[in-house]
Every structure is written in structure tokens, then in C-alpha cells.
Write a protein that holds these residues in place. Sequence first.
Motif: not given
Length: 68
Positions: A7-9, A26-30, A37-39, A66-67
Amino acid sequence: EIGPPGDPVESMRVFDFGANSAVMLSVHTPYHGGKPYYNVRVWVLRDGRWQLSMSQQTTMQAAVSGNP
């Protein structure tokens, strides 16, 4: 065979703890919808190479999905 990318960072920070350990946040958007979500990953330098020691993901419950 190479799989699809993750997923995009949205953001990333790395903190070092001496010469032998680091924490990556890191923060990601599915891609396929869902909440961001946080990683958190802990890396250690062992036997001359960086190894992933621990990884944890946590969904941002208060975020808007998100999308679709």
C-alpha cells in the motif's frame, strides 16, 4: 516472480537507537479501500545485516475510509 507493491506510504520516520537498532514508523492508505493504518517495525543489526525483528500494524479507527 515479483508481487504487487504494498500500500502507498503517506509518511515515514526512522529513529536510530545507537548503531545496532532502529524503529520505522509509517502511515499507509490501502489501495482497495479501507482505513489508513500505522505500521511500526523494529530493525536490528545482527551478523552484519539489518534484520526485521518485529512488525505491527494498527488501523486508524477515527479515519475516513480510502478508495472504494
